[in-house]
Design a protein around this motif. Structure first.
Motif, PDB file in Angstrom:
ATOM      1  N   ALA A   1       0.825  -1.216   0.000  1.00  0.00           N
ATOM      2  CA  ALA A   1       0.000   0.000   0.000  1.00  0.00           C
ATOM      3  C   ALA A   1       0.854   1.258   0.000  1.00  0.00           C
ATOM      4  O   ALA A   1       0.448   2.297   0.485  1.00  0.00           O
ATOM      5  CB  ALA A   1      -0.906  -0.018   1.218  1.00  0.00           C
ATOM      6  N   VAL A   2       2.029   1.148  -0.586  1.00  0.00           N
ATOM      7  CA  VAL A   2       2.995   2.236  -0.492  1.00  0.00           C
ATOM      8  C   VAL A   2       2.541   3.509  -1.194  1.00  0.00           C
ATOM      9  O   VAL A   2       2.798   4.609  -0.742  1.00  0.00           O
ATOM     10  CB  VAL A   2       4.339   1.719  -1.036  1.00  0.00           C
ATOM     11  CG1 VAL A   2       5.216   2.824  -1.515  1.00  0.00           C
ATOM     12  CG2 VAL A   2       5.054   0.928   0.041  1.00  0.00           C
ATOM     13  N   HIS A   3       1.841   3.339  -2.304  1.00  0.00           N
ATOM     14  CA  HIS A   3       1.441   4.514  -3.075  1.00  0.00           C
ATOM     15  C   HIS A   3       0.430   5.370  -2.326  1.00  0.00           C
ATOM     16  O   HIS A   3       0.182   6.497  -2.692  1.00  0.00           O
ATOM     17  CB  HIS A   3       0.848   4.070  -4.414  1.00  0.00           C
ATOM     18  CG  HIS A   3      -0.340   3.189  -4.230  1.00  0.00           C
ATOM     19  ND1 HIS A   3      -0.237   1.911  -3.760  1.00  0.00           N
ATOM     20  CD2 HIS A   3      -1.648   3.436  -4.405  1.00  0.00           C
ATOM     21  CE1 HIS A   3      -1.447   1.397  -3.665  1.00  0.00           C
ATOM     22  NE2 HIS A   3      -2.318   2.300  -4.047  1.00  0.00           N
ATOM     23  N   CYS A   4      -0.181   4.831  -1.269  1.00  0.00           N
ATOM     24  CA  CYS A   4      -1.262   5.571  -0.612  1.00  0.00           C
ATOM     25  C   CYS A   4      -1.133   5.495   0.904  1.00  0.00           C
ATOM     26  O   CYS A   4      -2.125   5.421   1.603  1.00  0.00           O
ATOM     27  CB  CYS A   4      -2.612   5.029  -1.066  1.00  0.00           C
ATOM     28  SG  CYS A   4      -2.759   3.271  -0.770  1.00  0.00           S
ATOM     29  N   SER A   5       0.090   5.505   1.414  1.00  0.00           N
ATOM     30  CA  SER A   5       0.294   5.456   2.863  1.00  0.00           C
ATOM     31  C   SER A   5       0.809   6.800   3.357  1.00  0.00           C
ATOM     32  O   SER A   5       1.448   7.543   2.619  1.00  0.00           O
ATOM     33  CB  SER A   5       1.302   4.362   3.217  1.00  0.00           C
ATOM     34  OG  SER A   5       0.727   3.098   3.017  1.00  0.00           O
ATOM     35  N   ASP A   6       0.551   7.083   4.631  1.00  0.00           N
ATOM     36  CA  ASP A   6       1.010   8.358   5.207  1.00  0.00           C
ATOM     37  C   ASP A   6       2.536   8.464   5.103  1.00  0.00           C
ATOM     38  O   ASP A   6       3.070   9.510   4.758  1.00  0.00           O
ATOM     39  CB  ASP A   6       0.598   8.444   6.676  1.00  0.00           C
ATOM     40  CG  ASP A   6      -0.908   8.458   6.844  1.00  0.00           C
ATOM     41  OD1 ASP A   6      -1.512   9.521   6.654  1.00  0.00           O
ATOM     42  OD2 ASP A   6      -1.478   7.387   7.131  1.00  0.00           O
ATOM     43  N   ILE A   7       3.200   7.369   5.438  1.00  0.00           N
ATOM     44  CA  ILE A   7       4.660   7.317   5.257  1.00  0.00           C
ATOM     45  C   ILE A   7       4.974   5.993   4.565  1.00  0.00           C
ATOM     46  O   ILE A   7       4.513   4.936   5.004  1.00  0.00           O
ATOM     47  CB  ILE A   7       5.406   7.397   6.610  1.00  0.00           C
ATOM     48  CG1 ILE A   7       5.079   8.725   7.319  1.00  0.00           C
ATOM     49  CG2 ILE A   7       6.907   7.253   6.420  1.00  0.00           C
ATOM     50  CD1 ILE A   7       5.731   8.889   8.682  1.00  0.00           C
ATOM     51  N   ALA A   8       5.703   6.078   3.473  1.00  0.00           N
ATOM     52  CA  ALA A   8       5.947   4.879   2.681  1.00  0.00           C
ATOM     53  C   ALA A   8       7.431   4.750   2.369  1.00  0.00           C
ATOM     54  O   ALA A   8       8.081   5.736   2.029  1.00  0.00           O
ATOM     55  CB  ALA A   8       5.151   4.965   1.381  1.00  0.00           C
ATOM     56  N   ILE A   9       7.938   3.557   2.514  1.00  0.00           N
ATOM     57  CA  ILE A   9       9.360   3.312   2.265  1.00  0.00           C
ATOM     58  C   ILE A   9       9.461   2.331   1.095  1.00  0.00           C
ATOM     59  O   ILE A   9       8.823   1.277   1.110  1.00  0.00           O
ATOM     60  CB  ILE A   9      10.021   2.737   3.529  1.00  0.00           C
ATOM     61  CG1 ILE A   9       9.923   3.782   4.656  1.00  0.00           C
ATOM     62  CG2 ILE A   9      11.477   2.378   3.300  1.00  0.00           C
ATOM     63  CD1 ILE A   9       9.294   3.305   5.891  1.00  0.00           C
ATOM     64  N   VAL A  10      10.231   2.696   0.103  1.00  0.00           N
ATOM     65  CA  VAL A  10      10.317   1.882  -1.117  1.00  0.00           C
ATOM     66  C   VAL A  10      11.770   1.507  -1.387  1.00  0.00           C
ATOM     67  O   VAL A  10      12.640   2.384  -1.422  1.00  0.00           O
ATOM     68  CB  VAL A  10       9.788   2.664  -2.341  1.00  0.00           C
ATOM     69  CG1 VAL A  10       9.770   1.771  -3.570  1.00  0.00           C
ATOM     70  CG2 VAL A  10       8.410   3.211  -2.092  1.00  0.00           C
TER      71      VAL A  10
END
Ligand code: SF4
Ligand code: SF4
Length: 352
Positions: A173-182
């Motif tokens: 759900a990285v594209h739509c998370s408050d903080i996302a780590i890729v």
């Protein structure tokens, strides 16, 4: 008769009786304390949910342990949320306190509801995927240890959903998370010319590249990559094992902020780049954990009560977000190079 309906059983056979009996009748729910929810039905029935953090990768011993707890306190019922929180569902209020005491004795943290950081969702594929640029489970474990207080307490302006994806495919759900780590690669794939024509179909390899960076190399019966066009996505490696892209020295992670799926108050939002690169630094990923903590602290200090991360940024403006966090703004933050002259302000809302 041969059994042909393999797969998970129908959910209705597994849910607690109180949920079956009150289906469609729930009036409201409230948080009694961080990690404990109470749902009240129009029949007067009360369902208590106790939410516990999981280590994400769960051993058989751990599964046995939580099943044992469920047998003792919640008539054998527990469920995993989509973020792998464990929830014990109780129809007896008197069992809540004893359950909380047992969880505390066993060192299992209760929290993840309300204005907290819930369990962190991550893509599992680093175990088997060829395109992973980081170890999602190790990184998530380090993050959850570092953010423990934010899980067990409600000290944020609103909920914060954090996600980790181990490559740009982002099957989380990285594209739509408050903080996302890729997880990101930073170098083009390495071509094994000896092997390539023996194991890969050259037209398919060329076709696999979304930026047209691959062209044939007839002399070598192989291909070439134009490094200026390559965006290090690893798609070619997906179709051709002779083009490995994983690189322990250069792979790392990028951090995005401000996404959400909820349409409460404001429309859903995509996350946007905040930190282009941090090194992979196992076993504790210190730089990434510190960066996420910092992003949370600045949000906690500056957002209004009830504002999600992206809502806060949009209210104050991205320029101010970069100033408050002290993060440098670079050309890597421009998310639309081709149309930047006309859409720069509308896509990223920067004034400079
Ligand atoms: Fe595989 Fe990439 Fe998904 Fe990770 S994010 S599981 S590496 S496709
Ligand atoms: Fe093309 Fe992606 Fe392979 Fe680079 S990594 S050559 S952009 S498919």
């Amino acid at each position: 008769m041969a059994r042909t309906d393999f797969g998970p059983p129908h959910y209705s056979t597994l849910i607690p009786d109180i949920i079956k009996e009150n289906y469609g009748k729930w009036l409201y729910h409230e948080q009694i304390r961080p990690g404990v929810l109470k749902h009240v039905s129009e029949t007067g029935a009360e369902l208590y949910t106790v939410r516990v953090g999981s280590p994400r990768l769960a051993s058989i011993d751990f599964i046995r342990e939580i099943c044992e707890i469920a047998d003792k306190y919640s008539k054998g019922h527990l469920r995993f949320t989509s973020r792998h929180n464990i929830e014990f569902l109780l129809d007896d209020k008197e069992m809540v306190e004893p359950l909380l005491e047992e969880l505390a004795r066993r060192g299992l943290p209760v929290g993840g509801t309300g204005h907290s950081v819930s369990n962190i969702v991550h893509t599992q594929g680093w175990v088997h995927c060829h395109s992973a640029a980081t170890d999602a489970s190790g990184l998530v474990k380090s993050l959850m240890d570092g953010l423990y207080d934010y899980f067990v307490e409600n000290k944020l302006p609103n909920m914060v959903r954090i996600a980790v994806a181990c490559c740009l495919n982002m099957c989380g759900a990285v594209h739509c998370s408050d903080i996302a780590i890729v997880g990101i690669h930073r170098k083009p794939p390495r071509i094994d010319h000896e092997k390539l024509h023996k194991v890969c179909e050259i037209p398919s390899v060329i076709q696999s590249c979304p930026t047209g960076a691959i062209k044939p190399n007839p002399k070598l019966k192989s291909v070439e990559v134009n490094p200026d066009k390559c965006m290090y996505c690893g798609n070619c490696y997906t179709v051709c094992p002779a083009m490995p892209i994983a690189d322990p020295e250069n792979d790392g992670v990028a951090i995005f902020v401000g996404g959400k799926v909820s349409n409460a108050r404001t429309a859903p939002k995509f996350s946007r780049l905040a930190i282009p690169y941090l090194p992979n630094n196992p076993p504790r990923w210190t730089e990434t954990v510190e960066a996420v903590k910092h992003l949370l602290e600045v949000y906690a200090e500056n957002a209004l009560p009830g504002e999600r991360y992206g809502e806060w940024i949009e209210r104050i403006g991205w320029e101010r977000f970069f100033k408050l966090t002290g993060l440098p703004f670079t050309e890597k933050h421009i998310d639309d190079f081709i149309f930047a002259p006309t859409t720069f302000r509308t896509t990223t809302q920067f004034n400079w």
